[in-house]
Write a protein that holds these residues in place. Structure first.
Motif, PDB file in Angstrom:
ATOM      1  N   ILE A  81      49.653  39.084  49.329  1.00 37.49           N
ATOM      2  CA  ILE A  81      48.624  39.398  48.328  1.00 37.49           C
ATOM      3  C   ILE A  81      49.095  40.575  47.485  1.00 37.49           C
ATOM      4  O   ILE A  81      49.453  41.631  48.012  1.00 37.49           O
ATOM      5  CB  ILE A  81      47.285  39.729  49.009  1.00 37.49           C
ATOM      6  N   LYS A  82      49.093  40.401  46.187  1.00 35.58           N
ATOM      7  CA  LYS A  82      49.584  41.439  45.292  1.00 35.58           C
ATOM      8  C   LYS A  82      48.475  42.439  44.990  1.00 35.58           C
ATOM      9  O   LYS A  82      47.447  42.085  44.417  1.00 35.58           O
ATOM     10  CB  LYS A  82      50.113  40.832  43.996  1.00 35.58           C
ATOM     11  N   VAL A  83      48.682  43.671  45.382  1.00 30.48           N
ATOM     12  CA  VAL A  83      47.767  44.757  45.032  1.00 30.48           C
ATOM     13  C   VAL A  83      48.263  45.359  43.728  1.00 30.48           C
ATOM     14  O   VAL A  83      49.464  45.639  43.592  1.00 30.48           O
ATOM     15  CB  VAL A  83      47.746  45.834  46.137  1.00 30.48           C
ATOM     16  N   PRO A  84      47.382  45.533  42.727  1.00 26.38           N
ATOM     17  CA  PRO A  84      47.833  46.095  41.448  1.00 26.38           C
ATOM     18  C   PRO A  84      48.628  47.388  41.644  1.00 26.38           C
ATOM     19  O   PRO A  84      48.245  48.247  42.445  1.00 26.38           O
ATOM     20  CB  PRO A  84      46.517  46.352  40.704  1.00 26.38           C
TER      21      PRO A  84
ATOM     22  N   SER B   7      37.414  42.881  42.676  1.00 21.83           N
ATOM     23  CA  SER B   7      37.697  43.817  41.594  1.00 21.83           C
ATOM     24  C   SER B   7      38.376  45.035  42.211  1.00 21.83           C
ATOM     25  O   SER B   7      37.715  45.854  42.870  1.00 21.83           O
ATOM     26  CB  SER B   7      36.402  44.245  40.887  1.00 21.83           C
ATOM     27  N   TRP B   8      39.681  45.139  42.032  1.00 24.42           N
ATOM     28  CA  TRP B   8      40.385  46.289  42.582  1.00 24.42           C
ATOM     29  C   TRP B   8      39.912  47.582  41.932  1.00 24.42           C
ATOM     30  O   TRP B   8      39.942  48.652  42.557  1.00 24.42           O
ATOM     31  CB  TRP B   8      41.894  46.120  42.411  1.00 24.42           C
ATOM     32  N   LYS B   9      39.448  47.484  40.687  1.00 23.08           N
ATOM     33  CA  LYS B   9      38.916  48.669  39.995  1.00 23.08           C
ATOM     34  C   LYS B   9      37.694  49.202  40.746  1.00 23.08           C
ATOM     35  O   LYS B   9      37.568  50.404  40.996  1.00 23.08           O
ATOM     36  CB  LYS B   9      38.541  48.302  38.556  1.00 23.08           C
ATOM     37  N   THR B  10      36.793  48.287  41.147  1.00 19.51           N
ATOM     38  CA  THR B  10      35.592  48.696  41.878  1.00 19.51           C
ATOM     39  C   THR B  10      35.959  49.263  43.241  1.00 19.51           C
ATOM     40  O   THR B  10      35.427  50.298  43.668  1.00 19.51           O
ATOM     41  CB  THR B  10      34.643  47.498  42.050  1.00 19.51           C
ATOM     42  N   ILE B  11      36.867  48.595  43.942  1.00 19.39           N
ATOM     43  CA  ILE B  11      37.285  49.063  45.262  1.00 19.39           C
ATOM     44  C   ILE B  11      37.871  50.469  45.171  1.00 19.39           C
ATOM     45  O   ILE B  11      37.551  51.359  45.973  1.00 19.39           O
ATOM     46  CB  ILE B  11      38.297  48.080  45.879  1.00 19.39           C
ATOM     47  N   LEU B  12      38.742  50.689  44.171  1.00 21.41           N
ATOM     48  CA  LEU B  12      39.359  52.004  44.020  1.00 21.41           C
ATOM     49  C   LEU B  12      38.318  53.067  43.671  1.00 21.41           C
ATOM     50  O   LEU B  12      38.346  54.184  44.214  1.00 21.41           O
ATOM     51  CB  LEU B  12      40.446  51.951  42.949  1.00 21.41           C
TER      52      LEU B  12
END
Length: 540
Positions: free
Chosen positions: A488-491, A452-457
């Motif tokens: 790997i695509k980062v949002p 979850s990029w949201k959680t990481i951010l």
């Protein structure tokens, strides 16, 4: 090429001119105009006859005149465009351009779009290539030769060129630059004599990290790449892999360097066929007095943990990070070390006592990556995996309450309750620590499990300000490397937020140092001067 040089060149393609005419048309001082014109002469674009400057009558000058009649020459020479065009002499994917140039994805995308809109480049499938125009291609070949042709001896073979060149020459031949790559192995305790000499130009400081990366660039056989692995092992206590990755960033060996980190531990590589088979590598290592064994698998790891867990004299809750976490989750077949975190000094002392009772010793030598990770201590055993024991923080990043809430039970062994940090948090710590294999581990978590990029951010942005300022540049570089090296695509929104935080931190640091030159701050922060002025107005 600088914008003033391009504008002067465009004027001279129309007609020769004296320095005062150039100065008037470009709104420059006479001394500034002399500097611009002298730079163009040194590069071979311009010649001077009496007091008049004109496009050179050499092949480069003639090509400039020919191409400028059909294309906007500014689009070919400005900024990073020429560098990208040189690499497009061979059709390439955008990801390859990221690796070869070290430019950001945003910059490469912008330049490619501009070149396609200008009719200079076209896309065929996934590849970008220069349009079918003999004169245009000839100019770009000449631009490539002009960059380094004056320092390439007739006997030399150029292996790599970008901000510098690496070349191979017959053994014993003196060449421009300084010796590098395999030619410097003996200075770093690896007795290896190559059948040719390797030079880098311009001359630069040669350290172990530079030798490693340059040797990978120069490698053409499995044996040579495996010798690079031997070099790494012999110098593993001093080589800083974060520094090595930065050196490799503008070269084609970023993936190969990551593979080498896994190869020396007997772990899976993206391109295993580029190295010797593992049994042959073990034999090669023995010739250099090295004993290498594959990283232990899960059953051996758990048995090792059980050996010291039974020595615990009270109940301990510990959090499993890194490779051991991935092994238990089936995301990695094996790991060389076990990262464990406890949440108090008392818990640390209890685990330390158990480890020492089980035959572990405190490690005498730490690598640069170990020092960045900042474990409370490292424990080694003659037959068991290494234990990196952390107390509360990993590389100054405190394990937050939300991280412990997301953790789930891994296993229990006697008085040890081993909790698995969530994969989102393991990936975040990997991106913020930059030890050996951390970036490839983060890529594997994202590829095989997802995050979850949201959680990481969110976790990243709630770090204390002083820690955030220290870590944001590494975080941004690692996100870009995930895209450039591993695809790997980062949002975009996540990357934009981290980049803005990095730019703001860079501006703040320059202002704190007393820097007031807006253009200088913008250059260092890699942003527009208008944004610097905006931030300066907002600063109390």
């Amino acid at each position: 090429m600088k914008s003033t040089e391009i504008e002067a060149l465009k004027l001279l393609t129309m007609s020769p001119a004296r320095v005062e005419q150039i100065a008037a048309k470009l709104n420059l001082s006479r001394s500034q105009s002399y500097r611009v014109l002298n730079s163009l002469m040194r590069k071979g674009f311009v010649e001077k006859v009496d007091d008049t400057y004109a496009i050179g009558r050499n092949p480069l000058g003639k090509a400039i005149v020919e191409v400028s009649s059909r294309y906007n020459i500014s689009k070919i020479l400005e900024g990073s465009t020429a560098e990208i065009l040189i690499h497009l002499l061979t059709p390439r994917k955008s990801g390859e351009l990221l690796s070869l140039t070290g430019l950001s994805q945003t910059t490469v995308g912008r330049v490619l779009n501009t070149l396609m809109e200008s009719g200079i480049v076209r896309r065929k499938g996934w590849n970008y290539q220069i349009v079918e125009d003999e004169n245009l291609r000839h100019l770009i070949v000449l631009l490539k030769q002009a960059r380094w042709g004056h320092v390439v001896e007739p006997e030399a073979r150029v292996l790599f060129s970008n901000d510098y060149i690496i070349k191979a020459v017959p053994r014993g031949l003196k060449a421009e630059g300084v010796l590098t790559a395999f030619s410097r192995f003996k200075e770093f305790n690896v007795d290896y004599i190559p059948n040719r000499d390797y030079y880098v130009y311009p001359s630069t400081e040669i350290d172990a990290e530079t030798v490693l990366v340059h040797s990978l660039i120069a490698s053409e056989t499995r044996m040579e790449r495996s010798m690079c692995a031997v070099f790494f092992l012999v110098n593993s206590k001093t080589i800083d892999m974060m520094k090595a990755r930065k050196i490799a960033r503008k070269t084609p060996v970023t993936v190969l360097l990551s593979d080498l980190e896994n190869y020396v531990s007997g772990l899976p590589c993206l391109n295993p066929g580029l190295f010797l088979p593992w049994d042959e590598f073990q034999e090669l290592c023995r010739l250099y007095g090295l004993q290498v064994t594959p990283a232990p698998k899960m059953d051996d790891i758990i048995a090792g943990i059980a050996g010291w867990a039974k020595m615990l004299d009270r109940c301990i809750t510990a959090y499993l990070l890194g490779g051991i976490n991935m092994v238990i989750r089936g995301l990695k077949p094996a790991t060389k070390d076990i990262d464990i975190l406890v949440q108090s000094k008392e818990d640390y002392e209890t685990v330390e006592k158990a480890l020492l009772a089980a035959g572990y010793e405190r490690a005498a030598e730490w690598t640069p990556g170990d020092r960045r990770a900042q474990p409370t201590n490292i424990f080694v055993h003659r037959s068991m995996p290494r234990i990196d024991l952390f107390t509360e923080t990993v590389s100054r990043v405190k394990i937050s309450e939300s991280m412990t809430e997301r953790a789930n039970l891994g296993f229990g062994l006697g008085n040890l309750k081993a909790m698995l940090l969530h994969t989102d948090d393991v990936a975040l710590l990997k991106l913020l620590t930059a030890r050996e294999r951390d970036l490839s581990d983060a890529a594997e978590i994202i590829r095989l499990h997802g995050v979850s990029w949201k959680t990481i951010l969110e976790e990243f942005m709630k770090l204390p300000k002083e820690v955030l300022r220290e870590k944001v540049f590494l975080m941004f570089e690692n996100m870009e490397d995930l895209q450039r090296i591993y695809g790997i695509k980062v949002p975009r929104s996540v990357l934009a937020t981290v980049r803005k935080t990095a730019v703001d931190s860079a501006i703040e640091q320059q202002l704190e140092k007393g820097e007031t030159n807006v253009a200088r701050i913008a250059e260092l922060a890699e942003t527009h001067p208008a944004y610097v002025r905006k931030r300066m107005r907002e600063k109390p």
